[in-house]
Design a protein around this motif. Structure first.
Motif, PDB file in Angstrom:
ATOM      1  N   UNK A  30       0.831  -1.207   0.000  1.00  0.00           N
ATOM      2  CA  UNK A  30       0.000   0.000   0.000  1.00  0.00           C
ATOM      3  C   UNK A  30       0.863   1.254   0.000  1.00  0.00           C
ATOM      4  N   UNK A  31       1.946   1.229   0.800  1.00  0.00           N
ATOM      5  CA  UNK A  31       2.842   2.373   0.818  1.00  0.00           C
ATOM      6  C   UNK A  31       3.491   2.581  -0.556  1.00  0.00           C
ATOM      7  N   UNK A  32       3.956   1.472  -1.141  1.00  0.00           N
ATOM      8  CA  UNK A  32       4.541   1.584  -2.473  1.00  0.00           C
ATOM      9  C   UNK A  32       3.514   2.059  -3.490  1.00  0.00           C
ATOM     10  N   UNK A  33       2.299   1.548  -3.332  1.00  0.00           N
ATOM     11  CA  UNK A  33       1.242   1.986  -4.247  1.00  0.00           C
ATOM     12  C   UNK A  33       0.993   3.480  -4.112  1.00  0.00           C
ATOM     13  N   UNK A  34       0.955   3.969  -2.851  1.00  0.00           N
ATOM     14  CA  UNK A  34       0.771   5.408  -2.639  1.00  0.00           C
ATOM     15  C   UNK A  34       1.935   6.196  -3.242  1.00  0.00           C
ATOM     16  N   UNK A  35       3.174   5.669  -3.021  1.00  0.00           N
ATOM     17  CA  UNK A  35       4.348   6.341  -3.597  1.00  0.00           C
ATOM     18  C   UNK A  35       4.277   6.364  -5.119  1.00  0.00           C
ATOM     19  N   UNK A  36       3.906   5.218  -5.688  1.00  0.00           N
ATOM     20  CA  UNK A  36       3.786   5.153  -7.138  1.00  0.00           C
ATOM     21  C   UNK A  36       2.703   6.089  -7.640  1.00  0.00           C
ATOM     22  N   UNK A  37       1.594   6.153  -6.911  1.00  0.00           N
ATOM     23  CA  UNK A  37       0.507   7.054  -7.326  1.00  0.00           C
ATOM     24  C   UNK A  37       0.976   8.508  -7.292  1.00  0.00           C
ATOM     25  N   UNK A  38       1.727   8.859  -6.216  1.00  0.00           N
ATOM     26  CA  UNK A  38       2.266  10.223  -6.144  1.00  0.00           C
ATOM     27  C   UNK A  38       3.244  10.492  -7.282  1.00  0.00           C
TER      28      UNK A  38
ATOM     29  N   UNK B 249       4.303  -4.798  -9.927  1.00  0.00           N
ATOM     30  CA  UNK B 249       3.602  -5.983 -10.422  1.00  0.00           C
ATOM     31  C   UNK B 249       4.262  -7.264  -9.911  1.00  0.00           C
ATOM     32  N   UNK B 250       5.609  -7.268  -9.893  1.00  0.00           N
ATOM     33  CA  UNK B 250       6.296  -8.464  -9.395  1.00  0.00           C
ATOM     34  C   UNK B 250       5.989  -8.694  -7.912  1.00  0.00           C
ATOM     35  N   UNK B 251       6.022  -7.629  -7.132  1.00  0.00           N
ATOM     36  CA  UNK B 251       5.722  -7.790  -5.710  1.00  0.00           C
ATOM     37  C   UNK B 251       4.271  -8.199  -5.500  1.00  0.00           C
TER      38      UNK B 251
END
Length: 588
Positions: free
Chosen positions: A243-251, A531-533
């Motif tokens: 979720x944190x990575x997703x938020x970072x990626x979204x930012x 995607x890999x994670x």
């Protein structure tokens, strides 16, 4: 051996029942085909069918597609089934074992795409889907073997929280043993008791060994899962990390999108500037082309005009010739006037001289000469006068009349006067002719003067026109030359500015594209990592779910076998009860 013979007899009874039964479904109707195809596509899509599927493909499928669909559906019924080398031979047998109420032939399977066979096979597939959905939604084990109830504890029949599959398997095995024993009892096979007990003991030992092996396997799997769970609990939660990575990626994606928008805006501004410069260049090109067109038009007009340089030279030559003609005519006029004047003077002199001579002659003739001659010649008989004188073609002589007066021999009024008048008339005629010639010469001179004046006027007009055209041509040539030079300078400056703008725009655009490509590569790399994670986490979850599903499936398989054994035992009990009732009736 007993169960196989029982299954074989049941399959024989099922095949005998199938014969002569007509399918009540409207298989040949288009509406049924549409509904069946829609139902088949929905089921296959929801249950993970991995091959292409579409209504067009199911209108007339190939043999390969039909076999794939049937294998996928039947594996939902029996996942452990081992297919033979020829799947076409397995399908009719399997459908009979599943108690499909209608016959499926091998020939229909081989020619599944024909208009005659496909509706029947489509109906069989929809029936198989209904069977699978029944298996998925109905717990057969709970119907045959009720779970222990807590009603005795005062919990209103609530089921126990745990269900012992081992107890169910033992009950099913014991039920099968009872059914076989009762079957041998009904068939009066008393010597088979020991064999039945041995078979029951062997099956029970096999079941016990299998359960022990399964228990050991489940224990090992449980330990592994516990270890994995402890590892997951000790470390950070993968979901939280994702979720944190997703938020970072979204930012990052938002930042990249904002940067891309800024770059696109900058590119649009550059493009707008380039379009403005190109429009200005097109406008100047149009002005230059218009000026060149006007110059060509003036040049063409100048080339096609009536007064060319050759015409001017010809006019000048004609002017010089006319001037020379005028000078020659003036000379001839002066000569003619001089000649006329001379003739007039000579004629006037001759007339004056003639008149003078006549007057003198008349005077002398009257006063002196004629009278003297007559007087001196007066004597003689028959001689009427003296010697005569030839005058005006007449022989004139003085004669004396009877009264002594002197008279001319010719009559003055009738002879001399007409002669004198004739001479005078001839002189007047010549004078008039000379005057006419002088008038004609004067008229010719006047005409020549007028023509010379007209030609002189025309020459003046033409010279003025030529001078005006030359001045206009020089002015327009100078103007167009200045305009052309100015336009060339403007075009060169515009081309230089456009080249600079293109170079700067190209450099900025390339730099923007490089930055955009770098950002996109970073985004793609981060997406790939995400995607890999996600796939790793999904595989972890799926593996855990698969372990739970396998354990559940093994429990359901054991329950299904127990249910089958109970069903067979119930049928055997019913048959035994019916036999006892019949025996009791016979004894009564």
């Amino acid at each position: 051996g007993g169960r196989q013979s029982l299954g074989g007899s049941m399959s024989r009874r099922a095949s005998s029942i199938h014969r002569g039964v007509d399918d009540p479904r409207q298989l040949s109707s288009k509406e049924f085909s549409k509904q069946a195809i829609r139902k088949l596509i929905t089921f296959l899509s929801e249950n993970g069918y991995m091959h292409p599927i579409s209504p067009k493909l199911l209108t007339a499928p190939t043999n390969k597609d039909f076999l794939r669909i049937f294998q996928f559906l039947y594996m939902k019924v029996d996942p452990n089934f081992k297919w033979s080398a020829k799947v076409e031979d397995d399908i009719p047998v399997l459908m009979k074992l599943l108690r499909y109420p209608f016959t499926i032939n091998k020939s229909a399977v081989f020619a599944c795409g024909s208009q005659h066979n496909w509706p029947k096979l489509l109906g069989a597939l929809t029936w198989l889907i209904d069977l699978i959905m029944y298996i998925q939604h109905v717990d057969v084990a709970s119907c045959l073997f009720q779970k222990p109830s807590r009603a005795a504890d005062g919990h209103d029949g609530e089921p126990m929280p745990a269900f012992d599959s081992e107890a169910v398997n033992e009950s099913a095995q014991f039920f099968e043993f009872v059914v076989k024993s009762y079957e041998h009892y009904l068939n009066e096979h008393d010597d088979a008791e020991a064999w039945v007990f041995q078979e029951f003991a062997r099956d029970y030992n096999v079941l016990t060994d299998a359960m022990q092996d399964e228990l050991l396997q489940h224990s090992a799997e449980n330990e592994q899962l516990v270890q994995e769970l402890e590892q997951l609990q000790q470390g950070p939660s993968p979901l939280t990390v994702l979720k944190e990575k997703k938020a970072t990626f979204a930012s990052d994606v938002q930042k990249f999108q904002l940067l891309v928008q800024n770059l696109r805006g900058h590119v649009e501004k550059l493009q707008a500037r380039l379009d403005t410069q190109l429009a200005d260049k097109r406008r100047r090109d149009a002005e230059r082309e218009a000026a060149q067109t006007e110059l060509a038009k003036l040049q063409d007009q100048f080339d096609k005009q009536e007064m060319s340089q050759a015409d001017v030279e010809r006019i000048r030559t004609a002017q010089q010739k006319i001037q020379s003609d005028i000078a020659a005519t003036a000379q001839r006029k002066d000569a003619a006037e001089q000649q006329v004047w001379k003739l007039e003077m000579a004629s006037s002199k001759r007339l004056d001289r003639m008149e003078q001579l006549l007057q003198e002659y008349q005077k002398h003739a009257e006063d002196l000469e004629i009278a003297a001659r007559i007087a001196s010649g007066g004597g003689g008989g028959g001689d009427d006068g003296g010697a005569g004188q030839q005058v005006l073609g007449l022989d004139l002589e003085l004669r004396r009349t009877e009264d002594g007066q002197a008279r001319l021999s010719a009559d003055i009024d009738r002879q001399i006067r007409p002669k004198v008048l004739a001479v005078r008339e001839r002189i007047n005629v010549k004078a008039e002719a000379w005057k006419s010639e002088a008038i004609t010469a004067q008229a010719a001179r006047d005409r020549v003067d007028e023509a010379a004046e007209l030609k002189q006027d025309e020459i003046s007009v033409l010279e003025q026109r030529v001078q005006a055209l030359e001045e206009r041509y020089n002015e327009e040539k100078q103007t167009l030359s200045h305009q052309f030079k100015r336009q060339l300078q403007d075009i060169e400056s515009q081309q230089n500015a456009l080249q600079k703008l293109r170079v700067s725009g190209t450099v900025e655009l390339e730099e923007s594209e490089r930055r955009l490509a770098s950002l996109q590569a970073d985004l793609q790399r981060q997406r790939t990592q995400h995607a890999e994670e996600s796939a790793w986490f999904s595989q972890l979850v799926l593996r855990s779910m698969q372990l739970v599903a396998d354990y559940k499936q093994s429990v359901q398989d054991g329950i299904a076998e127990v249910q089958h054994a109970i069903t067979s035992s119930g049928q055997a009990e019913k048959a035994a009860k019916a036999a006892r009732q019949q025996a009791d009736k016979g004894e009564a």
